[in-house]
Design a protein around this motif. Structure first.
Motif, PDB file in Angstrom:
ATOM      1  N   PRO A  69       0.801  -1.222   0.000  1.00  0.00           N
ATOM      2  CA  PRO A  69       0.000   0.000   0.000  1.00  0.00           C
ATOM      3  C   PRO A  69       0.842   1.285   0.000  1.00  0.00           C
ATOM      4  CG  PRO A  69      -0.289  -1.213   2.058  1.00  0.00           C
ATOM      5  CD  PRO A  69       0.572  -2.043   1.169  1.00  0.00           C
ATOM      6  N   HIS A  70       2.025   1.220   0.597  1.00  0.00           N
ATOM      7  CA  HIS A  70       2.886   2.397   0.704  1.00  0.00           C
ATOM      8  C   HIS A  70       3.819   2.574  -0.478  1.00  0.00           C
ATOM      9  CE1 HIS A  70       5.115  -0.996   2.349  1.00  0.00           C
ATOM     10  NE2 HIS A  70       6.215  -0.346   2.027  1.00  0.00           N
ATOM     11  N   ASP A  71       3.957   1.524  -1.333  1.00  0.00           N
ATOM     12  CA  ASP A  71       4.877   1.588  -2.473  1.00  0.00           C
ATOM     13  C   ASP A  71       4.447   0.564  -3.516  1.00  0.00           C
ATOM     14  OD1 ASP A  71       6.986   1.659  -4.265  1.00  0.00           O
ATOM     15  OD2 ASP A  71       8.552   1.425  -2.746  1.00  0.00           O
ATOM     16  N   LYS A  72       3.849   1.029  -4.591  1.00  0.00           N
ATOM     17  CA  LYS A  72       3.321   0.128  -5.624  1.00  0.00           C
ATOM     18  C   LYS A  72       4.427  -0.654  -6.339  1.00  0.00           C
ATOM     19  CE  LYS A  72      -0.904   1.478  -4.998  1.00  0.00           C
ATOM     20  NZ  LYS A  72      -1.623   0.773  -3.977  1.00  0.00           N
ATOM     21  N   ARG A  73       5.682  -0.220  -6.177  1.00  0.00           N
ATOM     22  CA  ARG A  73       6.793  -0.952  -6.803  1.00  0.00           C
ATOM     23  C   ARG A  73       7.170  -2.192  -6.006  1.00  0.00           C
ATOM     24  NH1 ARG A  73      10.974   3.646  -6.561  1.00  0.00           N
ATOM     25  NH2 ARG A  73       9.870   3.773  -4.599  1.00  0.00           N
ATOM     26  N   GLN A  74       6.682  -2.278  -4.789  1.00  0.00           N
ATOM     27  CA  GLN A  74       7.044  -3.374  -3.895  1.00  0.00           C
ATOM     28  C   GLN A  74       5.899  -4.385  -3.825  1.00  0.00           C
ATOM     29  OE1 GLN A  74       7.378  -2.591   0.410  1.00  0.00           O
ATOM     30  NE2 GLN A  74       9.484  -3.325   0.219  1.00  0.00           N
ATOM     31  N   SER A  75       6.240  -5.669  -3.959  1.00  0.00           N
ATOM     32  CA  SER A  75       5.246  -6.734  -3.839  1.00  0.00           C
ATOM     33  C   SER A  75       5.278  -7.333  -2.446  1.00  0.00           C
ATOM     34  CB  SER A  75       5.539  -7.860  -4.838  1.00  0.00           C
ATOM     35  OG  SER A  75       5.294  -7.447  -6.148  1.00  0.00           O
TER      36      SER A  75
END
Length: 144
Positions: free
Chosen positions: A88-94
């Protein structure tokens, strides 16, 4: 003929690696018999009891490179054992979590791993095992 101890006989890194190898290799056959690779087991065990972990966190825990874990998670997702979603805080992170099928797959192995640990540590005693775990946790935290 009396031989003096060699360097590795008292070298902490060697003793840790040797103990890990001896203990882990006994359990590897159980993991492989369940149909999981050792890396799949490590990922699933790491996710057990957690809501989710990032791929980077998983890579750190399972002692593998992030691209390797990314590929592995992709295969595990196809098998239905894990699911990925954007952080939720970083769309680049899964973020990766176990699916219900993944929890069912790993649950018996977790019990077998605990039984194996109990067998390995039975002759040492609970206080010493707890102390060893706390020392290792502290060493990891200081170096991590």
């Amino acid at each position: 003929m009396i031989t003096e101890p060699g360097f590795v006989d008292d070298y902490l890194a060697y003793l840790l690696a040797r103990a890990s190898h001896l203990i882990s290799s006994e359990f590897h056959a159980v993991v492989e018999a369940s149909g999981l690779s050792l890396m799949e087991w490590r990922v699933m065990a790491s996710l057990s009891g957690k809501d989710s972990l990032s791929v980077g966190e998983l890579a750190d825990i399972v002692l593998a490179k992030q691209p390797t874990v990314t590929k592995l998670v992709g295969r595990m997702e196809e098998a239905g054992w894990v699911q990925r979603c954007d952080a939720p805080h970083d769309k680049r992170q899964s973020l990766v979590s176990l699916t219900p099928a993944g929890r069912r797959k790993v649950k018996p192995l977790l019990a077998q791993a605990q039984a194996h640990e109990a067998q390995v540590t039975a002759d040492i005693g609970a206080p010493e095992v707890d102390q060893l775990k706390r020392i290792l946790e502290r060493m990891i935290a200081l170096r991590g």
